[in-house]
Design a protein around this motif. Structure first.
Motif, PDB file in Angstrom:
ATOM      1  N   SER A 111       9.631  -0.959  -4.348  1.00  0.00           N
ATOM      2  CA  SER A 111       8.230  -1.257  -4.604  1.00  0.00           C
ATOM      3  C   SER A 111       7.427   0.025  -4.468  1.00  0.00           C
ATOM      4  N   ALA A 112       6.321   0.087  -5.170  1.00  0.00           N
ATOM      5  CA  ALA A 112       5.453   1.264  -5.109  1.00  0.00           C
ATOM      6  C   ALA A 112       4.013   0.802  -5.177  1.00  0.00           C
ATOM      7  N   VAL A 113       3.180   1.447  -4.369  1.00  0.00           N
ATOM      8  CA  VAL A 113       1.758   1.116  -4.359  1.00  0.00           C
ATOM      9  C   VAL A 113       0.941   2.397  -4.325  1.00  0.00           C
ATOM     10  N   ARG A 114      -0.272   2.271  -4.794  1.00  0.00           N
ATOM     11  CA  ARG A 114      -1.253   3.357  -4.739  1.00  0.00           C
ATOM     12  C   ARG A 114      -2.615   2.680  -4.584  1.00  0.00           C
ATOM     13  N   PRO A 115      -2.876   2.140  -3.418  1.00  0.00           N
ATOM     14  CA  PRO A 115      -3.988   1.190  -3.250  1.00  0.00           C
ATOM     15  C   PRO A 115      -5.381   1.751  -3.515  1.00  0.00           C
ATOM     16  N   LYS A 116      -5.642   2.996  -3.238  1.00  0.00           N
ATOM     17  CA  LYS A 116      -6.987   3.542  -3.437  1.00  0.00           C
ATOM     18  C   LYS A 116      -6.999   4.593  -4.539  1.00  0.00           C
TER      19      LYS A 116
END
Lengths: 114, 110
Positions: B66-71
């Motif tokens: 999984s990968a995230v880049r929330p901001k």
């Protein structure tokens, strides 16, 4: 789908000799093309890039590459190889939009012999 | 100008363990890429973002990765249950026009 083929996985050249590393690309439309170099234990560094225009592009450290739309190629050349050029070289292709997908070939490992 | 920063630089896991990789892109770069580079191969794109939105994750093994880049700035790539086949260097890159790469995280799964 876009892709890059580098047919020569390993290349050995004598110091002072000329070099050509081959790259064939597949892309629908007009691509942007790149050559990157990776030295041991270091990140990928951009050598040169092609944006539509002059088919021969100059890069750092005496490298140049020539774009050919008819041959779908972007071969890298250097007139006289130095021992410090010992590294892995990657050809890459992307679309023209900002933030386009950048796809790499499998690389060519260059060994420079004395 | 600071470059792309990745941590950790190295990780060694047993199969089944989880691991997270962190990437701090160059300030102002809206596009962020994660690549997997197995030994003696070229980088293979796993996922990329424009700001906080995923643009392409078609090559990300979604059952374990999984990968995230929330901001829309920093990003984290996580492997839930690592396999030996995940052994590779994981590269983060960012761009506004030119693409810049971090030094990567070298993962070994034993």
């Amino acid at each position: 789908a876009q892709s890059v083929t580098q047919p020569d996985a390993r290349v050995t050249v004598s110091e002072g000799a000329s070099l050509q590393l081959r790259c064939k690309y597949s892309y629908f439309g007009t691509p942007y093309l790149f050559w990157y170099v990776q030295y041991p234990r270091q990140g990928l560094q951009l050598l040169l890039k092609y944006y539509p225009g002059d088919p021969v592009v100059q890069g750092v450290n005496g490298f140049e590459a020539e774009f050919s739309k008819s041959n779908s190629s972007f071969h890298l050349r250097k007139a006289s190889v130095h021992w410090s050029d010992w590294a892995v070289y990657f050809c890459a292709v992307s679309g023209q939009g900002t933030g386009s997908k950048l796809s790499f070939g499998k690389g060519a490992k260059l060994t420079v012999s004395p | 100008e600071a470059g792309v920063t990745q941590s950790p630089r190295y990780a060694v896991l047993q199969e089944g363990q989880a691991v997270s990789f962190w990437c701090d892109p160059i300030s102002g770069h809206d596009t962020l890429y994660w690549y997997q580079q197995p030994r003696d191969q070229g980088p293979q794109l796993l996922v990329y973002f424009r700001d906080e939105a995923v643009i392409d994750n078609s090559q990300l093994p979604s059952d374990r990765f999984s990968a995230v880049r929330p901001k829309g700035t920093n990003s984290t790539l996580k492997i839930q249950s690592a396999k030996q086949g995940d052994t590779a260097t994981y590269l983060c890159a960012s761009s506004r026009q030119k693409v810049f790469f971090g030094k990567g995280t070298r993962l070994t799964v034993v």
